[in-house]
Design a protein around this motif. Structure first.
Motif, PDB file in Angstrom:
ATOM      1  N   VAL A   1       0.866  -1.177   0.000  1.00 32.93           N
ATOM      2  CA  VAL A   1       0.000   0.000   0.000  1.00 32.93           C
ATOM      3  C   VAL A   1       0.903   1.228   0.000  1.00 32.93           C
ATOM      4  CG1 VAL A   1      -1.640   1.372   1.332  1.00 32.93           C
ATOM      5  CG2 VAL A   1      -1.963  -1.083   1.130  1.00 32.93           C
ATOM      6  N   LEU A   2       0.587   2.192  -0.873  1.00 35.13           N
ATOM      7  CA  LEU A   2       1.370   3.420  -0.984  1.00 35.13           C
ATOM      8  C   LEU A   2       0.555   4.598  -0.469  1.00 35.13           C
ATOM      9  CD1 LEU A   2       2.746   2.917  -4.609  1.00 35.13           C
ATOM     10  CD2 LEU A   2       3.883   2.310  -2.477  1.00 35.13           C
ATOM     11  N   ASP A   3       1.214   5.491   0.240  1.00 36.17           N
ATOM     12  CA  ASP A   3       0.573   6.746   0.624  1.00 36.17           C
ATOM     13  C   ASP A   3       1.627   7.844   0.666  1.00 36.17           C
ATOM     14  OD1 ASP A   3       2.011   6.461   2.940  1.00 36.17           O
ATOM     15  OD2 ASP A   3       0.297   6.138   4.249  1.00 36.17           O
ATOM     16  N   VAL A   4       1.143   9.087   0.775  1.00 38.38           N
ATOM     17  CA  VAL A   4       2.037  10.239   0.769  1.00 38.38           C
ATOM     18  C   VAL A   4       1.959  10.933   2.124  1.00 38.38           C
ATOM     19  CG1 VAL A   4       1.875  10.592  -1.709  1.00 38.38           C
ATOM     20  CG2 VAL A   4       0.250  11.747  -0.203  1.00 38.38           C
ATOM     21  N   GLU A   5       3.070  11.557   2.510  1.00 37.38           N
ATOM     22  CA  GLU A   5       3.158  12.330   3.751  1.00 37.38           C
ATOM     23  C   GLU A   5       3.834  13.668   3.459  1.00 37.38           C
ATOM     24  OE1 GLU A   5       5.250  10.296   6.775  1.00 37.38           O
ATOM     25  OE2 GLU A   5       3.602   8.972   7.327  1.00 37.38           O
ATOM     26  N   GLU A   6       3.504  14.654   4.292  1.00 38.09           N
ATOM     27  CA  GLU A   6       4.142  15.971   4.250  1.00 38.09           C
ATOM     28  C   GLU A   6       3.920  16.679   2.916  1.00 38.09           C
ATOM     29  OE1 GLU A   6       8.227  15.537   5.324  1.00 38.09           O
ATOM     30  OE2 GLU A   6       7.775  14.310   7.089  1.00 38.09           O
ATOM     31  N   LEU A   7       2.864  16.323   2.200  1.00 42.07           N
ATOM     32  CA  LEU A   7       2.546  16.996   0.942  1.00 42.07           C
ATOM     33  C   LEU A   7       1.823  18.306   1.255  1.00 42.07           C
ATOM     34  CD1 LEU A   7       2.437  16.796  -2.210  1.00 42.07           C
ATOM     35  CD2 LEU A   7       0.144  15.813  -1.912  1.00 42.07           C
ATOM     36  N   PRO A   8       2.243  19.425   0.665  1.00 41.96           N
ATOM     37  CA  PRO A   8       1.517  20.684   0.909  1.00 41.96           C
ATOM     38  C   PRO A   8       0.036  20.528   0.606  1.00 41.96           C
ATOM     39  CG  PRO A   8       3.587  21.118  -0.248  1.00 41.96           C
ATOM     40  CD  PRO A   8       3.431  19.624  -0.195  1.00 41.96           C
ATOM     41  N   SER A   9      -0.783  21.147   1.446  1.00 42.27           N
ATOM     42  CA  SER A   9      -2.237  20.958   1.345  1.00 42.27           C
ATOM     43  C   SER A   9      -2.831  21.567   0.087  1.00 42.27           C
ATOM     44  CB  SER A   9      -2.910  21.564   2.579  1.00 42.27           C
ATOM     45  OG  SER A   9      -2.626  22.949   2.677  1.00 42.27           O
ATOM     46  N   VAL A  10      -2.040  22.344  -0.663  1.00 40.28           N
ATOM     47  CA  VAL A  10      -2.591  22.961  -1.881  1.00 40.28           C
ATOM     48  C   VAL A  10      -2.625  21.969  -3.031  1.00 40.28           C
ATOM     49  CG1 VAL A  10      -1.832  25.251  -1.203  1.00 40.28           C
ATOM     50  CG2 VAL A  10      -0.304  23.825  -2.553  1.00 40.28           C
ATOM     51  N   PHE A  11      -2.168  20.723  -2.831  1.00 39.07           N
ATOM     52  CA  PHE A  11      -2.182  19.718  -3.884  1.00 39.07           C
ATOM     53  C   PHE A  11      -3.129  18.571  -3.520  1.00 39.07           C
ATOM     54  CE2 PHE A  11       1.952  21.724  -4.518  1.00 39.07           C
ATOM     55  CZ  PHE A  11       1.958  21.920  -5.895  1.00 39.07           C
ATOM     56  N   ILE A  12      -3.796  18.051  -4.536  1.00 34.36           N
ATOM     57  CA  ILE A  12      -4.617  16.848  -4.395  1.00 34.36           C
ATOM     58  C   ILE A  12      -3.867  15.710  -5.082  1.00 34.36           C
ATOM     59  CG2 ILE A  12      -6.812  15.751  -4.925  1.00 34.36           C
ATOM     60  CD1 ILE A  12      -8.046  18.529  -5.096  1.00 34.36           C
ATOM     61  N   PRO A  13      -3.456  14.658  -4.343  1.00 41.31           N
ATOM     62  CA  PRO A  13      -2.716  13.568  -4.974  1.00 41.31           C
ATOM     63  C   PRO A  13      -3.661  12.527  -5.577  1.00 41.31           C
ATOM     64  CG  PRO A  13      -2.778  13.223  -2.614  1.00 41.31           C
ATOM     65  CD  PRO A  13      -3.508  14.521  -2.870  1.00 41.31           C
ATOM     66  N   ALA A  14      -3.270  11.992  -6.715  1.00 41.11           N
ATOM     67  CA  ALA A  14      -3.991  10.873  -7.348  1.00 41.11           C
ATOM     68  C   ALA A  14      -2.947   9.856  -7.777  1.00 41.11           C
ATOM     69  CB  ALA A  14      -4.809  11.358  -8.530  1.00 41.11           C
ATOM     70  N   MET A  15      -2.915   8.682  -7.102  1.00 40.58           N
ATOM     71  CA  MET A  15      -1.894   7.673  -7.344  1.00 40.58           C
ATOM     72  C   MET A  15      -2.525   6.443  -7.995  1.00 40.58           C
ATOM     73  SD  MET A  15       0.818   6.026  -4.622  1.00 40.58           S
ATOM     74  CE  MET A  15       1.171   7.651  -3.986  1.00 40.58           C
ATOM     75  N   ASP A  16      -1.865   5.930  -8.998  1.00 41.56           N
ATOM     76  CA  ASP A  16      -2.382   4.769  -9.715  1.00 41.56           C
ATOM     77  C   ASP A  16      -1.228   3.824 -10.053  1.00 41.56           C
ATOM     78  OD1 ASP A  16      -4.075   3.046 -11.080  1.00 41.56           O
ATOM     79  OD2 ASP A  16      -3.791   4.120 -12.992  1.00 41.56           O
TER      80      ASP A  16
END
Length: 815
Positions: free
Chosen positions: A427-442
């Motif tokens: 399972v992959l997830d992101v941390e410490e990403l600035p809140s101005v971005f919406i991540p979409a991982m595929d």
């Protein structure tokens, strides 16, 4: 001779006469002698504090030294000697000035010194009185005054256990043991006091007494730093027949005599001793090392020393406990080099080896606690800390971050590799990403086989027009830690991102006269453009068009534009009004052949209303450009259209009505050049979203991209006309797919987000919407919308329990 004899007789006669005269005067004065009313009186000095009766008074505690200032007055006409007398309480030490000569009609100061005793039993709040007398030697008059010492002594005492001056003590004793406990009693008050020390309760078959003997102790303690402390020892003999595990409390209590009489201070104080009977020996386990580093799946030896203290031998059978925080761990293997229960002698120290094998795919700090059981000794456990590092079988590789320009989405790709010997759930997830971005991982969750790799794409959609130019964040690889739903971070990847800011110009406003225009009228047009970026915009072109009713663009004029960072400029021009004109359009075009520019907000139109020279139908070129629509018809059409639109929104609030409706409000679609089709940032963002989320419906795209109905409908209409996307009606929804995407007609259409929600609910049935929001890192409103949609598709069910709702997959049976 006769003459000398005569002179002597004369001197004697004169002396006798003088003495007779003085004697008569003294007799006359003595006849008037009395107490405090004669010639001798005593009064307090001016600086002295006095009582209501006029007597000098001072407040004191035992041990104080007081000085009273008094004045002796002689009202006689001749000098007298005042002889001083003092009467005071028994046991007090005081002194006063002796004899004082006082001239007639004058007064003299005398001093009274009083030492308040420390070693007397006194009322702590009583007044103690001294009488000072002065007697005249000639007149015999007596004057006196009362001097008051007002005692304000505090009462307090303390009973503690040594050596820590504690009020409670826990002791471990064994059967047959004799022990001594130090006890201290301290007078913390200001006055001598009598105390009684008593053993309040104890086991009747235990021999417990003070070292001074049996029974209560009676102690007298003075105040002060020295002499105010009494120390004794409490002797305790534990019977040899007492069983281990037995416990008993002993209370010692002290009593203050003065506090009991005068109800001041602390009358009693107490200490408590907790006895626990244990085995006669103690087995203490001590690790040779308190901190050890190892890897998961690696056999690690640990050494412990076992120290036996006491009077008897003991058997020992070891046990091991492994904790992470306060939680016990399973799956660990261990062995110890002892064969069954082993005998340890009293006073022996023996080192033993423990081999520990942590499970694979585990990391973190763990407490290794070695304990055990013994038939005749208390076992004190030993602890060491394991720092376990997971062997990394799953890793990142081939990180690629796109060359991103301001206004574009950040596109990232990387590979996940499995260098182990078995398949692994990831399972992959992101941390410490600035809140101005919406991540979409595929994809974000998958199973990767041994020795294989898989590419993962991640797109960061900016929520704002100007995201940070440089930032970094982490991508975590998580693998299952156990079968309880806990996950372990196997590896981390730091991803640096740099966004290149591009020169940009925007059409800020188009200003036209705010009135209907007449055909042929020369109309002033002011177009304001701006460069909001931090880079110079050089070589741009402003193109001004007339948009006609026949949907064509007729160029009016063009201007060369150079703008510095943050600069704004207004272009002034004149335009000849034509009835065929519907709008004035301003378009900013970047330098020819340059891709290093931003084309966001570079196109703006302003409607115009041109009245023809003749009413009715317009002929000629104007008729070919679309003709003229009378104003009254236009107003009626707009009013009717508004009513119709409102009715549709109220009664047909569905995708298959909303999309055609708003798309129909944009009839000005013109064929775009391929290179300009995706130059609009919003259109490009919508296109990428549909590519990554095939099957999303109109409302879902609207919510997730935070757009308005009209803006989204316009861009979807344009993309579909250019054959970049396609749409299909699905019940109440219209779903959008990339061009060429194969649609399975009989399959329930779920968006990627809804699939993630379903996977989470299937793994943990009964989650609330808040749990899903926290678990997937999305807003509550997004969860609420998608849950409603999934409920309509009958893939989940929502159950209300009290004030909360819980979500279950349809296939899961729950009682």
């Amino acid at each position: 001779m006769k003459l000398r004899y005569s002179l002597m007789i004369t001197f004697i006669a004169l002396l006798s006469f003088s003495m007779f005269a003085l004697s008569n005067a003294a007799s006359e004065e003595c006849s008037r002698a009395s107490v405090n009313e004669g010639t001798i009186t005593i009064s307090p000095a001016e600086e002295e504090q006095v009582t209501g009766e006029g007597y000098p008074v001072k407040t004191a505690v035992p041990g104080d030294n007081l000085i009273f200032h008094l004045r002796v007055n002689n009202s006689a006409s001749v000098e007298q000697m005042a002889v001083m007398e003092l009467i005071g309480p028994e046991g007090w030490h005081a002194s006063v000035t002796g004899s004082v000569p006082i001239p007639g009609g004058e007064s003299r100061e005398i001093l009274l010194a009083v030492d308040v005793p420390l070693d007397l039993r006194m009322d702590p709040t009583d007044d103690y009185t001294f009488r000072v007398d002065a007697v005249g030697n000639l007149t015999g008059d007596r004057g006196f005054i009362l001097v008051i010492v007002r005692l304000e002594a505090g009462l307090d005492h303390e009973l503690v256990l040594l050596p820590d001056s504690s009020k409670e003590m826990d002791l471990r004793v064994f059967p047959g043991q004799n022990m001594y406990i130090d006890v201290l009693l301290r007078n913390q008050g200001d006055i001598l006091d009598d105390y009684q020390l008593r053993i309040m309760e104890h086991q009747t078959d235990w021999d417990i007494r003070f070292m001074e003997g049996e029974g209560d102790l009676h102690i007298t303690l003075p105040p002060g730093e020295t002499g105010s402390i009494f120390r004794t020892e409490l002797l305790v003999n534990v019977p040899s027949t007492t069983s281990p595990g037995f416990s008993r409390n002993i209370v010692l209590r002290s009593f203050s005599n003065l506090s009991a009489i005068y109800k001041e201070g602390k009358e009693t104080d107490s200490v408590t001793i907790h006895f626990t009977v244990v085995n006669p020996s103690t087995m203490t386990i001590r690790p040779a090392e308190t901190y050890i580093e190892t890897e998961s799946g690696e056999n690690t030896p640990i050494e412990f020393d076992i120290v036996v203290t006491g009077v008897s031998d003991a058997t020992f059978e070891p046990s091991l406990e492994i904790l992470s925080g306060s939680f016990s761990q399973s799956g660990w293997l261990w062995s110890v080099d002892l064969e069954g229960p082993s005998v340890f002698s009293a006073g022996e120290t023996r080192r033993i080896n423990v081999n520990i094998l942590p499970p694979s795919a585990i990391s973190g700090e763990f407490d290794i606690i070695l304990g055990g059981t013994s038939d005749s000794a208390d076992v004190i456990k030993g602890k060491t800390t394991f720092l376990v590092t997971a062997k990394t079988n799953i890793s990142f590789s081939d990180l690629v971050v796109s060359d991103t320009k301001m206004g574009e989405d950040v596109i990232i790709s990387f590979h996940i590799r499995n260098s182990g010997d078995s398949s692994q759930q990831v399972v992959l997830d992101v941390e410490e990403l600035p809140s101005v971005f919406i991540p979409a991982m595929d994809p974000s969750s998958f199973v990767i086989g041994p020795g294989s790799s898989r590419q993962v794409d991640l797109i960061l959609y900016p929520r704002t027009e100007r995201p940070p130019l440089e930032f970094s964040f982490k991508i975590n690889i998580k693998v299952p830690l156990d079968d309880k739903g806990e996950w372990l971070v196997m590896s981390e990847l730091d991803v640096p991102v740099a966004i290149k800011e591009l020169p940009n110009t925007v059409v800020y406003s188009i200003e036209l006269p705010d009135r209907p225009l007449d055909e042929g009228e020369s109309v002033p047009v002011n177009i304001t453009i701006e460069n909001p970026s931090n880079m110079a915009a050089v070589g741009w072109t402003l193109e001004v068009y007339e948009l006609t009713w026949s949907y064509s663009n007729v160029i009016i004029d063009s201007f060369h534009v150079d703008l510095g960072p943050g600069e704004r400029e207004t272009i002034e021009m004149n335009w000849t009004a034509r009835p065929s004109a519907r709008k004035i359009r301003a378009l900013l075009v970047g330098p020819e052949g340059s891709d290093e520019i931003c084309l966001e907000d570079n196109d703006l139109s302003e409607p115009v209303n041109v009245r023809p020279a003749k009413s009715g139908i317009v002929s000629g070129n104007d008729a070919q450009e679309g003709g003229y629509i009378p104003a009254e018809y236009a107003v009626a059409a707009v009013a009717g259209g508004s009513i119709l639109l409102t009715s549709i929104l109220l009664f047909f609030n569905t995708d298959y009505v909303r999309y055609p409706l708003f798309a129909g409000l944009y009839p000005l679609y013109t064929k775009l050049k391929p290179e300009h089709l995706l130059s609009n940032r919003l259109r490009r963002r919508i296109y990428v979203y549909v590519q990554n989320n095939p099957g999303e419906h109109f409302r879902s795209i609207l919510v997730n991209l935070n757009l308005t109905n009209g803006t989204l409908a316009h861009h979807l209409y344009t993309l579909e006309k250019e054959n970049l996307i396609r749409s299909q009606r699905d019940g109440l929804y219209r779903r959008f797919y990339p061009a060429g995407y194969h649609i399975e007609e009989d399959k329930v259409n779920l968006s990627p987000l809804q699939k993630r929600i379903l996977e989470l609910v299937e793994s943990r049935p009964g989650l609330s919407q808040k749990d899903i929001s926290l678990g997937l890192g999305i807003s509550n409103s997004t969860v609420n919308y998608n849950v409603k949609s999934m409920k309509e598709k009958k893939v989940i069910e929502v159950r209300k329990m009290g004030k909360s709702t819980h979500i279950y997959p349809i296939s899961t049976e729950n009682s």
